[in-house]
Design an enzyme around this catalytic site. Structure first.
Site, PDB file in Angstrom:
ATOM      1  N   GLU A 194      -1.328 -14.750  -6.996  1.00 43.07           N
ATOM      2  CA  GLU A 194      -2.201 -13.841  -6.269  1.00 43.07           C
ATOM      3  C   GLU A 194      -1.410 -12.734  -5.581  1.00 43.07           C
ATOM      4  OE1 GLU A 194      -5.738 -16.147  -7.002  1.00 43.07           O
ATOM      5  OE2 GLU A 194      -3.753 -16.841  -6.443  1.00 43.07           O
ATOM      6  N   THR A 195      -2.055 -11.571  -5.501  1.00 46.79           N
ATOM      7  CA  THR A 195      -1.615 -10.485  -4.626  1.00 46.79           C
ATOM      8  C   THR A 195      -2.732 -10.229  -3.630  1.00 46.79           C
ATOM      9  OG1 THR A 195      -0.179  -9.454  -6.288  1.00 46.79           O
ATOM     10  CG2 THR A 195      -0.968  -8.051  -4.501  1.00 46.79           C
TER      11      THR A 195
END
Length: 267
Positions: A45-46
């Site tokens: 994830e970002t």
């Protein structure tokens, strides 16, 4: 723009789950740009933050390398860590407005506590072909945000070698398809050992999945007969530990985080 890489649900570098966190923005950029950056980062994830009029409240979105997701625990923890440790916010509680509603993170020294919604649970028949795809027969299967396969013991969970593409076919009745958790009560260490396989969101196996606790915590709180449950997510060579506490329809998830990289975007 500055960006940090944080190992979440980790007490030291190279444990837990890495997430990239971009500095807070005043306006949302184009979703395609955010997706491209998440693909470039290539973490599970970002996290993207947007400021509000309240210094302790932010809008928060999460992108895997393949898609935007509606809930992510480790990237929420990473975002809170950046706001406190890297940007110097002094408030004890942070509030995030997200696709899954209002989420809060409290800080107790080095420990962070996420307050997430508990997911509904429905026991389902074991889908045909799931045992073959996982590599072992589940004792029972539950549909929650993800499909949860309860296995015979922790050793079985640790030794699974699933057919990842085959798991894309499973998820009927769950909130998100193609994402399967294998879990079992453990006789030593943490109360429960689990692993998360997520080809449906572009992540073959996730090292530490905070959102998985939203279904796992109420399920195993019932099985163990108590509200506090500890988990070890047994990602090979990395892994993570979680402390959870069930509070009605909310799950408190506790863990640590550490910054491993600071970078500057040059575009």
């Amino acid at each position: 723009m500055r960006q940090w890489t944080v190992d979440a649900f980790a007490e030291r570098p190279f444990m837990g789950n890495p997430a990239a966190v971009l500095q807070p923005l005043e306006n949302w950029p184009d979703a395609g740009w955010m997706q491209a950056l998440a693909a470039e980062n290539n973490h599970s994830e970002t996290a993207f933050l947007k400021t509000t009029r309240d210094d302790a409240r932010f809008e928060l979105r999460w992108f895997t390398p393949a898609m935007e997701v509606s809930l992510c625990g480790h990237a929420t923890l990473a975002a809170a860590h950046v706001l406190w440790r890297e940007l110097g916010l002094e408030t004890r509680r942070l509030t995030f407005d997200t696709a899954s509603g209002v989420l809060t993170v409290d800080r107790f020294g080095e420990v962070y506590e996420l307050n997430f919604p508990a997911d509904p649970l429905t026991r389902v028949e074991t889908p045909r072909g799931l045992a073959k795809a996982l590599g072992a027969e589940p004792l029972e299967v539950w549909a929650s945000r993800y499909l949860i396969a309860v296995m015979a013991d922790a050793k079985t969970v640790r030794e699974l070698k699933p057919d990842i593409p085959a798991l894309l076919a499973f998820g009927e009745g769950a909130m998100e398809s193609g994402q399967v958790i294998a879990a079992a009560i453990s006789a030593e260490g943490a109360d429960v050992v689990d692993r998360f396989f997520g080809p449906g969101c572009g992540v073959d196996e996730d090292p530490a999945t905070g959102s998985a606790r939203c279904g796992l915590a109420p399920l195993f709180a019932t099985k163990l007969g108590r509200t506090n449950v500890t988990f070890e997510q047994a990602y090979p060579g990395r892994g993570a530990r979680f402390e959870t506490e069930l509070h009605g329809d909310r799950v408190l998830i506790r863990g640590n985080a550490v910054t491993v990289m600071s970078s500057v975007l040059r575009f």
